[in-house]
Design a protein around this motif. Sequence first.
Motif, PDB file in Angstrom:
ATOM      1  N   VAL A 214       0.853  -1.189   0.000  1.00  0.00           N
ATOM      2  CA  VAL A 214       0.000   0.000   0.000  1.00  0.00           C
ATOM      3  C   VAL A 214       0.885   1.234   0.000  1.00  0.00           C
ATOM      4  CG1 VAL A 214      -1.945  -1.135   1.127  1.00  0.00           C
ATOM      5  CG2 VAL A 214      -0.174  -0.060   2.514  1.00  0.00           C
ATOM      6  N   ALA A 215       0.310   2.345  -0.510  1.00  0.00           N
ATOM      7  CA  ALA A 215       1.041   3.607  -0.577  1.00  0.00           C
ATOM      8  C   ALA A 215       0.048   4.758  -0.475  1.00  0.00           C
ATOM      9  CB  ALA A 215       1.852   3.699  -1.875  1.00  0.00           C
ATOM     10  N   PRO A 216       0.517   5.934  -0.051  1.00  0.00           N
ATOM     11  CA  PRO A 216      -0.405   7.079   0.055  1.00  0.00           C
ATOM     12  C   PRO A 216      -1.039   7.472  -1.264  1.00  0.00           C
ATOM     13  CG  PRO A 216       1.632   7.490   1.272  1.00  0.00           C
ATOM     14  CD  PRO A 216       1.849   6.238   0.473  1.00  0.00           C
ATOM     15  N   SER A 217      -0.360   7.233  -2.357  1.00  0.00           N
ATOM     16  CA  SER A 217      -0.896   7.619  -3.665  1.00  0.00           C
ATOM     17  C   SER A 217      -1.800   6.561  -4.275  1.00  0.00           C
ATOM     18  CB  SER A 217       0.258   7.915  -4.633  1.00  0.00           C
ATOM     19  OG  SER A 217       1.092   6.762  -4.784  1.00  0.00           O
ATOM     20  N   GLY A 218      -1.964   5.427  -3.630  1.00  0.00           N
ATOM     21  CA  GLY A 218      -2.786   4.362  -4.183  1.00  0.00           C
ATOM     22  C   GLY A 218      -4.256   4.532  -3.840  1.00  0.00           C
ATOM     23  N   ALA A 219      -5.023   3.500  -4.160  1.00  0.00           N
ATOM     24  CA  ALA A 219      -6.462   3.523  -3.891  1.00  0.00           C
ATOM     25  C   ALA A 219      -6.724   3.429  -2.392  1.00  0.00           C
ATOM     26  CB  ALA A 219      -7.142   2.371  -4.629  1.00  0.00           C
ATOM     27  N   ALA A 220      -7.929   3.838  -2.006  1.00  0.00           N
ATOM     28  CA  ALA A 220      -8.303   3.787  -0.596  1.00  0.00           C
ATOM     29  C   ALA A 220      -8.395   2.336  -0.135  1.00  0.00           C
ATOM     30  CB  ALA A 220      -9.627   4.496  -0.377  1.00  0.00           C
ATOM     31  N   MET A 221      -7.925   2.110   1.072  1.00  0.00           N
ATOM     32  CA  MET A 221      -7.988   0.760   1.632  1.00  0.00           C
ATOM     33  C   MET A 221      -9.420   0.400   1.999  1.00  0.00           C
ATOM     34  SD  MET A 221      -4.610   1.245   4.048  1.00  0.00           S
ATOM     35  CE  MET A 221      -4.564  -0.451   4.616  1.00  0.00           C
ATOM     36  N   VAL A 222     -10.164   1.360   2.540  1.00  0.00           N
ATOM     37  CA  VAL A 222     -11.554   1.175   2.921  1.00  0.00           C
ATOM     38  C   VAL A 222     -12.165   2.553   3.134  1.00  0.00           C
ATOM     39  CG1 VAL A 222     -11.247   1.115   5.434  1.00  0.00           C
ATOM     40  CG2 VAL A 222     -13.073  -0.245   4.394  1.00  0.00           C
ATOM     41  N   THR A 223     -13.473   2.619   3.140  1.00  0.00           N
ATOM     42  CA  THR A 223     -14.193   3.873   3.397  1.00  0.00           C
ATOM     43  C   THR A 223     -15.079   3.686   4.620  1.00  0.00           C
ATOM     44  OG1 THR A 223     -14.184   4.469   1.057  1.00  0.00           O
ATOM     45  CG2 THR A 223     -15.790   5.578   2.461  1.00  0.00           C
ATOM     46  N   ILE A 224     -15.009   4.635   5.541  1.00  0.00           N
ATOM     47  CA  ILE A 224     -15.852   4.625   6.737  1.00  0.00           C
ATOM     48  C   ILE A 224     -16.886   5.737   6.589  1.00  0.00           C
ATOM     49  CG2 ILE A 224     -15.908   4.940   9.229  1.00  0.00           C
ATOM     50  CD1 ILE A 224     -13.176   3.750   9.398  1.00  0.00           C
ATOM     51  N   THR A 225     -18.155   5.369   6.703  1.00  0.00           N
ATOM     52  CA  THR A 225     -19.260   6.311   6.518  1.00  0.00           C
ATOM     53  C   THR A 225     -20.023   6.459   7.822  1.00  0.00           C
ATOM     54  OG1 THR A 225     -19.468   5.656   4.204  1.00  0.00           O
ATOM     55  CG2 THR A 225     -21.332   6.820   5.180  1.00  0.00           C
ATOM     56  N   GLN A 226     -20.220   7.700   8.222  1.00  0.00           N
ATOM     57  CA  GLN A 226     -20.996   7.977   9.431  1.00  0.00           C
ATOM     58  C   GLN A 226     -22.486   7.941   9.087  1.00  0.00           C
ATOM     59  OE1 GLN A 226     -20.020  11.679  11.319  1.00  0.00           O
ATOM     60  NE2 GLN A 226     -21.791  11.614  12.682  1.00  0.00           N
ATOM     61  N   LEU A 227     -23.245   7.152   9.836  1.00  0.00           N
ATOM     62  CA  LEU A 227     -24.677   6.989   9.585  1.00  0.00           C
ATOM     63  C   LEU A 227     -25.559   7.617  10.655  1.00  0.00           C
ATOM     64  CD1 LEU A 227     -24.805   3.307   8.280  1.00  0.00           C
ATOM     65  CD2 LEU A 227     -24.674   5.426   6.969  1.00  0.00           C
TER      66      LEU A 227
END
Length: 464
Positions: A214-227
């Motif tokens: 993984v790298a900072p310039s790569g794709a997101a590892m996961v997305t956290i959404t507040q519900l």
Amino acid sequence: MAVREISAAALCCVLVACGGGKPAAGTAAASAAPSGPVGAASGAASGPAAAASAPPVSVSVVRAAKRDVAVQVEATGTVSALASIDIKPQLASVLTGVHVKEGQFVQKGQLLFTLDGRADAANLARAEAQLLRDQATLADAQRQLARSQDLLSKNFVSQGAVDTSQANVDAQRAAVAADKAAIEAARVAVSYSCIAAPSSGRVGQINVFPGSSVAPSGAAMVTITQLDPISVSFNLPQRNLADALQALAATRGAGPAKPAASAPERAAPRAAAGASGAGAPAASAAQSGMVLAILPEGRGTRVGRLEFVDNLVDPASGTVKVKAVFGNKDQSLWPGAYVNVQLALQSLAGAVVIPQASIVQGARGTAVFVVDGEGLAAIRPVKVLQALGDEAAVSGVRPGEKIVLDGRQNVRPGSRLIERAPDRPSGAGGPGGGRGGAGGGGRGASGAARGASEPGRVGSAPAP
């Protein structure tokens, strides 16, 4: 001879026909003469006098109610999360552990991923060792300074030797401070190997696995959404902007803002109420700012509050974007979904409410039939201030007045009215009731007629 008799008979017939035509013409003229006064009389009788002399009209009535109603604006909104965060590493490394599952709810600070941090841990250990070495050097320099000062007091060394010892002490102190800063930087780098949740929310699809690079310039590892809480965004017409700002100020505890005098179109209901005189309600912002979200497929409603009004009106659509916040513990509102919303911009205190079905639409506007003190129908112009489903808040009638509901299609101004119960079946009067009951024979009819003839009283009769 026969021809003469035939000619004489034909002449007699012609004379008889000519003589009978005059009386016929006179009769026609005589019969036509009174047609003018009769027509005039009939035209005059077509007004309230004719309506009063006509048979009574059976109607059902309701009383105008007085209560506070909310002025609402309906729109279609889009559910959106207050926070949706893409998780990315802050340094290039190899993923060593995934500690959450897809769809899991996490709390702020909960561990999500771990990276290979062995190199950073080694750098931290080296920085700590460098600090220990520089601290030992600093201690030696301080001892040298103390000896130099003692020898200076006995005139065994010069002042320059003491100053050199003091400079060595100051340099070692700076080195120790630099080592401490290096240790803090190394600890920060080590902390990057443990990725924690920046906020509470629901974990989305996980795109990496143990062993992934993984790298900072790569794709997101996961997305956290507040519900919870969650927001609903929708557009309001420009004419409601001032009322929306007033409602927003009320929800934030700043008190209702003073309405702008340069926007007469923003409060047409209030303008109508002010012009209606008696019975016109006064506007109040006591309940303004409340937003009702109507869930699809009859799954109920949710109540929220107005949270944001954009600072720009879209010139293409003439609308302004607003946002409301709702509690969402049961997760009934989902990001990206469409819901119908109702925004209460203000409330009309003491509004007069009548059924929508009682309002008559005419060429001159809206009106209702009211029952006066003598049981006669009177037409009353009204202005609809706010539609409330099957009811409407209006101006122009007073609370408690009787409004004609059913049977108004047969009512004319001045018509004699007989009230009937809307929910009573036909023939409920009973025998001898004097109120038009089917079992009462002639007595029922006479009772209905008596009720219609008594002034100041509305009789009762069965529904037709």
